[in-house]
Design a protein around this motif. Structure first.
Motif, mmCIF file in Angstrom:
data_model
loop_
_atom_site.group_PDB
_atom_site.id
_atom_site.type_symbol
_atom_site.label_atom_id
_atom_site.label_comp_id
_atom_site.label_asym_id
_atom_site.label_seq_id
_atom_site.Cartn_x
_atom_site.Cartn_y
_atom_site.Cartn_z
ATOM 1 N N SER A 1 0.845 -1.201 0.000
ATOM 2 C CA SER A 1 0.000 0.000 0.000
ATOM 3 C C SER A 1 0.881 1.252 0.000
ATOM 4 O O SER A 1 2.077 1.188 0.311
ATOM 5 N N ILE A 2 0.278 2.373 -0.318
ATOM 6 C CA ILE A 2 1.014 3.634 -0.249
ATOM 7 C C ILE A 2 1.487 3.861 1.185
ATOM 8 O O ILE A 2 2.606 4.303 1.422
ATOM 9 N N ARG B 1 5.236 4.381 2.300
ATOM 10 C CA ARG B 1 5.574 5.618 3.003
ATOM 11 C C ARG B 1 6.349 5.307 4.288
ATOM 12 O O ARG B 1 7.338 5.972 4.589
ATOM 13 N N LEU B 2 5.905 4.317 5.051
ATOM 14 C CA LEU B 2 6.620 3.958 6.276
ATOM 15 C C LEU B 2 8.048 3.507 5.978
ATOM 16 O O LEU B 2 8.983 3.890 6.688
ATOM 17 N N ALA C 1 13.871 4.939 5.958
ATOM 18 C CA ALA C 1 15.134 5.100 5.236
ATOM 19 C C ALA C 1 15.619 6.542 5.288
ATOM 20 O O ALA C 1 16.807 6.806 5.518
ATOM 21 N N ILE C 2 14.705 7.468 5.100
ATOM 22 C CA ILE C 2 15.064 8.889 5.103
ATOM 23 C C ILE C 2 15.501 9.327 6.500
ATOM 24 O O ILE C 2 16.477 10.056 6.653
ATOM 25 N N ALA D 1 1.930 12.000 4.675
ATOM 26 C CA ALA D 1 1.362 10.872 5.432
ATOM 27 C C ALA D 1 0.231 11.343 6.342
ATOM 28 O O ALA D 1 -0.797 10.671 6.474
ATOM 29 N N LEU D 2 0.416 12.493 6.960
ATOM 30 C CA LEU D 2 -0.629 13.050 7.823
ATOM 31 C C LEU D 2 -1.840 13.505 7.003
ATOM 32 O O LEU D 2 -2.977 13.205 7.343
ATOM 33 N N LYS D 3 -1.582 14.228 5.925
ATOM 34 C CA LYS D 3 -2.681 14.745 5.101
ATOM 35 C C LYS D 3 -3.515 13.622 4.491
ATOM 36 O O LYS D 3 -4.724 13.733 4.395
#
Length: 128
Positions: free
Chosen positions: A51-52, A56-57, A62-63, A79-81
């Motif tokens: 999933s997106i 994202r997680l 990684a970032i 991620a919040l939006k």
């Protein structure tokens, strides 16, 4: 096929980043963006195996581990939006990342997370 991936890439780029980032240049204007839209967004983000939110997680981890604040800021806000992570989940993420990437890296992200939480919550209130 590349044009199809680019079109899907632009669609996913806008979805992943909530239309908050500037639109990519037209085809052929910037080879870097052409390649990124085709592969990263048109194929990788568009693939439904993960999933997106899952992607994202992974990306946030990684970032954060690399200490890349600017990209982390964009990802956390999106991620919040998009409702992929709640404020509580994003804060918990920092506690987890501190254990594996180190306290200095995680501590540098605390202010960013709190700022993005406040921004997104303020935006939600003004839309009501």
């Amino acid at each position: 096929m590349a044009n199809e991936h680019r079109e899907k890439g632009i669609e996913m780029f806008n979805e992943v980043y909530c239309n908050d980032l500037p639109q990519p240049p037209e085809t052929g204007k910037d080879r870097f963006f052409d390649y990124m839209l085709d592969t990263v967004f048109g194929q990788l983000w568009a693939d439904e195996t993960l999933s997106i939110r899952d992607r994202r997680l992974l990306l946030l981890g990684a970032i954060a581990a690399q200490g890349e604040d600017m990209t982390f800021t964009i990802q956390a806000r999106s991620a919040l939006k998009r409702g992929e992570l709640t404020p509580a989940e994003l804060r918990e993420f920092l506690l987890m990342i501190a254990q594996y990437a180190g306290y200095p890296r995680a501590a540098a992200l605390v202010g960013i997370v709190e700022q993005k939480i406040a921004e997104v919550e303020a935006e939600k209130k003004t839309k009501k």
